[in-house]
Design an enzyme around this catalytic site. Structure first.
Site, short mmCIF file in Angstrom:
data_model
loop_
_atom_site.label_atom_id
_atom_site.label_comp_id
_atom_site.label_asym_id
_atom_site.label_seq_id
_atom_site.Cartn_x
_atom_site.Cartn_y
_atom_site.Cartn_z
CE LYS A 172 -1.88 2.63 3.29
NZ LYS A 172 -1.88 3.92 2.60
N GLY A 223 6.91 5.11 8.37
CA GLY A 223 6.09 6.31 8.52
C GLY A 223 6.35 6.97 9.85
CB THR A 225 7.21 8.07 16.04
OG1 THR A 225 8.55 7.99 15.50
CG2 THR A 225 7.20 7.42 17.40
CB THR A 227 1.50 6.22 11.67
OG1 THR A 227 1.37 7.62 11.43
CG2 THR A 227 0.47 5.48 10.86
N GLY A 228 3.20 4.51 13.76
CA GLY A 228 3.83 3.24 14.13
C GLY A 228 3.22 2.66 15.40
CD GLU A 245 13.49 0.88 9.29
OE1 GLU A 245 13.87 1.84 9.98
OE2 GLU A 245 14.20 -0.11 9.08
CB CYS A 279 13.32 8.97 8.04
SG CYS A 279 14.28 7.93 6.95
P1 NAD Z 1 2.47 8.44 7.88
O1 NAD Z 1 2.73 7.68 9.13
O2 NAD Z 1 1.45 9.51 7.92
O3 NAD Z 1 1.99 7.46 6.72
C1 NAD Z 1 2.75 6.35 6.31
C2 NAD Z 1 1.83 5.30 5.73
O4 NAD Z 1 0.97 4.80 6.76
C3 NAD Z 1 0.90 5.81 4.64
O5 NAD Z 1 0.81 4.81 3.64
C4 NAD Z 1 -0.43 5.98 5.37
O6 NAD Z 1 -1.57 5.90 4.53
C5 NAD Z 1 -0.38 4.83 6.34
N1 NAD Z 1 -1.20 5.01 7.55
C6 NAD Z 1 -1.62 6.15 8.13
N2 NAD Z 1 -2.32 5.88 9.26
C7 NAD Z 1 -2.32 4.53 9.39
C8 NAD Z 1 -2.84 3.64 10.38
N3 NAD Z 1 -3.51 4.07 11.46
N4 NAD Z 1 -2.63 2.32 10.22
C9 NAD Z 1 -1.92 1.84 9.16
N5 NAD Z 1 -1.42 2.64 8.19
C10 NAD Z 1 -1.60 3.97 8.31
O7 NAD Z 1 3.89 8.98 7.41
P2 NAD Z 1 4.25 9.92 6.17
O8 NAD Z 1 3.78 11.30 6.49
O9 NAD Z 1 3.79 9.27 4.92
O10 NAD Z 1 5.85 9.86 6.20
C11 NAD Z 1 6.65 10.71 6.97
C12 NAD Z 1 7.16 10.01 8.22
O11 NAD Z 1 7.81 8.81 7.86
C13 NAD Z 1 8.21 10.84 8.96
O12 NAD Z 1 7.99 10.76 10.35
C14 NAD Z 1 9.52 10.15 8.60
O13 NAD Z 1 10.57 10.34 9.52
C15 NAD Z 1 9.07 8.72 8.52
N6 NAD Z 1 10.01 7.95 7.71
C16 NAD Z 1 10.79 7.02 8.33
C17 NAD Z 1 11.72 6.30 7.59
C18 NAD Z 1 12.58 5.27 8.24
O14 NAD Z 1 13.11 4.44 7.52
N7 NAD Z 1 12.74 5.26 9.53
C19 NAD Z 1 11.84 6.52 6.23
C20 NAD Z 1 11.01 7.48 5.63
C21 NAD Z 1 10.09 8.18 6.38
#
Ligand code: NAD
Length: 482
Positions: A172, A223, A225, A227-228, A245, A279
C-alpha cells in the site's frame, strides 16, 4: 508498452483492478490534480490478500534461485523504464530530477543486489547420531505500508526481502504518492506469478484494515512514530510480526577543527536533501562555539546558491513540500519560531500565493533546546543551528530525544570523532560522512525511531520464522535392532 501517463490500476491476483471510489493524486509543484486512483474497498483488500495467500503455496516452495532471478528481473524492468519512472516520480512527489534518478536507479541497484542474497541454514550439530539445524521459513503474506517521501525505494526495501525469503506481498503506497507504485505493480504482472505481488491504493483506513487483517502475517511499515504506535497496537490482536521504520530527529555534531568552506555544502545537503523530507536528514546541527558564526554564515551563503522550485525544471535542486497537510505542518514550525522571537539566519518568509507548496530554506539561529523546532521532527526545510562548548554536554543534548534513527559527527580529530560517535544513541552513526546506505548495511531506529531493521541479513531474516529441526538418527536404528 506501459503508459505512465494514464491508466493507474491496482494489481491483485496478477490482474488490473479498479474501483468507483477515487482519490486524487496531485503535483505538489503546481497544486494540480494529475490523476485519480482507486480508493480500495475492504472487499478489494480481502481479494488481494486471498490471492497473495493462494500464491504463497507455490512461491514459498519455489527454489531460492527462481525467486532471486525474478527479484533481479523486477530490477531490470524498472531499469528499462527508468526514464518514465523518474519523470512520474518528480510529478507526483515533487523531487527534482537528480533526486528521482537517485531513487529510481537506487531501487534498481537494491533489487539486483538483494537478489544475490542467500537465506542461511545453520547446521548446529551433524554427528553420526544426530543432526540439528536452524532454517528460516517464510512468514506468509506481508503487508507493506509505505510513506510519501521515497515511495519507490521504500517499497522496494520491503518487496525484495519479502519475495526473496518466499513470502507474498500486498503493498500500500501513501495516498499522496500512489502512481509509481501502481506502475511497478503493473510491470510485475508480466514477471511474477499471479498473487505474488499485489498493489492496493487507499487512504489511512486501508492501512488500518491491513494491520488488523487476519490474512496478513507481517506488517513492514515506514512512517511517523505516532502511526507506528497505531500499527503495533492493531497488529497485536493477530500477533503479526512488525518491522517499524519511524521518525527521526538526527543530530550532527561539528567539532572546532573542521574546514568550514569544504564542510558547509556537505552539512547543507545532510539536512536538505529531498527537501528535508527525509527520515534520516540532519535535523539538529550542533556547531562548536568557536566556529559557530563562520559556519552559520557559510551555510547561509551556500543556501543562497540553491534553487527551490518545480522539480521538473532543470536547475532546481530543492522541490516543493509533497502535500498540503505537510506544508501546513512546516508553516506551523516557522510560525512557532516567529512567535517565540527566534532569529532566522535565512528564510522564514513563505509566499503562500506561490504556485506550489513551496517553503524557502530556513535556518534558525541558535533557538533554545526546548523549542519545538529542536524537540520535534519538522520534516521540511527548517533547520536549527545550535551552539555547543563542552563535549559531554553536546553528547547529552544530542541523545536527549525519544528518537534514535541516525546521527553524524564531523571533525579532523578522528579520535574525538570516534569517541563522540560511539556515545550516540542511533541506529546509524556516520562519521565524516552522511546518507551512505547499502543493501548489505542494517538500517533501523533505536528508541522510538523503530523496531527491527531493513536491509542486510538482519533485515532479510525479519521476513522469516526461525525453525529448528532436530533429527535423532539413532532412534529408528535402535528400534530396528531391538
Ligand atoms: P504516515 O505515518 O502519515 O503514513 C505512512 C503510511 O501509513 C501511509 O501509507 C499511510 O496511509 C499509512 N497510515 C496512516 N495511518 C495509518 C494507520 N492508522 N494504520 C496503518 N497505516 C496507516 O507517514 P508519512 O507522512 O507518509 O511519512 C513521513 C514520516 O515517515 C516521517 O515521520 C519520517 O521520519 C518517517 N520515515 C521514516 C523512515 C525510516 O526508515 N525510519 C523513512 C522514511 C520516512
Amino acid at each position: 508498452m506501459i503508459d505512465f501517463d494514464t491508466h493507474y490500476t491496482m494489481t491483485s491476483g496478477g490482474m488490473a483492478v479498479a474501483g468507483r471510489r477515487k482519490l486524487a493524486a496531485w503535483n505538489p509543484a503546481t497544486r494540480q490534480i494529475i490523476a485519480r486512483v482507486t480508493d480500495a474497498t475492504r472487499r478489494q483488500l480481502d481479494e488481494a490478500v486471498d490471492s497473495a495467500r493462494i500464491a504463497f503455496g507455490s512461491w514459498s516452495r519455489a527454489p531460492i534461485e527462481r525467486r532471486q532471478d525474478l527479484v533481479r528481473r523486477i530490477g531490470e524492468a524498472i531499469e528499462r523504464h527508468a526514464e518514465p519512472f523518474m519523470s512520474l516520480l518528480t510529478r507526483e512527489q515533487g523531487k527534482p530530477r537528480a533526486g528521482s534518478e537517485w531513487e529510481i536507479l537506487g531501487s534498481v541497484a537494491w533489487l539486483k543486489s538483494m537478489a544475490t542474497m542467500e537465506v542461511p541454514l545453520e547446521i548446529l550439530e551433524d554427528t553420526p547420531g544426530r543432526r540439528v539445524i536452524t532454517r528460516h521459513t517464510p512468514l506468509g503474506v506481508v503487508g507493506a505500508i509505505v510513506p510519501w517521501n521515497f515511495p519507490v525505494l521504500l517499497a522496494v526495501w520491503k518487496i525484495a526481502p519479502a519475495l526473496l525469503t518466499g513470502n507474498t506481498i500486498v503493498v500500500k503506497p501513501s495516498p499522496f504518492t500512489p502512481l509509481c507504485t501502481l506502475k511497478l505493480g503493473e510491470l510485475c504482472r508480466d514477471i511474477l506469478p499471479p498473487g505474488v505481488l499485489n498493489v492496493v491504493t487507499g487512504g489511512d483506513r486501508l492501512g488500518k484494515w491491513m494491520t488488523a487483517h487476519p490474512g496478513i502475517d507481517k506488517i513492514a511499515f515506514t512512517g511517523h512514530t505516532d502511526t507506528g504506535r497505531h500499527v503495533m497496537r492493531s497488529a497485536a490482536d493477530t500477533l503479526k510480526r512488525v518491522t517499524l521504520e519511524l521518525g527521526g530527529n538526527d543530530p550532527a555534531i561539528v567539532l572546532p577543527d573542521v574546514d568550514i568552506e569544504d564542510l558547509a555544502p556537505k552539512l547543507f545537503w545532510a539536512a536538505f536533501q529531498n527537501n528535508a523530507q527525509f527520515c534520516n536528514a540532519t535535523k539538529r546541527l550542533y556547531i562548536h562555539e568557536s566556529i559557530y558564526e563562520r559556519l552559520r554564515d557559510a551555510l547561509v551563503a551556500y543556501a543562497r546558491t540553491v534553487k527551490v522550485g518545480d522539480g521538473a525544471e532543470a536547475d532546481t535542486s530543492i522541490g516543493p513540500i509533497q502535500n498540503e497537510a505537510q506544508y501546513r505542518k512546516v508553516l506551523e514550525f516557522i510560525e512557532d519560531c516567529r512567535t517565540h522571537g527566534y532569529r532566522f539566519a535565512l528564510g522564514g518568509q513563505v509566499d503562500r500565493a506561490a504556485a506550489g507548496w513551496f517553503i524557502p530554506i530556513t535556518l534558525v539561529d541558535d533557538p533554545p533546546d526546548n523549542s519545538r523546532v529542536v524537540r520535534e521532527e519538522p520534516f521540511g526545510p527548517i533547520l536549527p543551528l545550535l551552539r555547543w562548548s563542552k563535549e559531554s554536554e553536546v553528547i547529552a543534548r544530542a541523545n536527549d530525544t525519544e528518537y534514535g534513527l541516525g546521527a553524524s559527527v564531523w571533525g579532523r580529530d578522528l579520535e574525538a570523532v570516534e569517541r563522540i560517535g560511539g556515545q550516540l544513541e542511533a541506529g546509524t552513526v556516520w562519521l565524516n560522512e552522511v546518507h551512505q546506505y547499502s543493501p548489505f548495511q542494517a538500517f533501523g531506529g533505536h528508541k522510538q525511531s523503530g523496531i527491527g531493521c531493513e536491509n542486510s541479513l538482519h533485515g532479510l531474516l525479519e521476513y522469516t520464522n526461525h525453525q529448528t529441526i532436530t533429527l535423532n538418527k539413532g532412534a529408528i536404528r535402535e528400534q530396528e535392532a531391538a
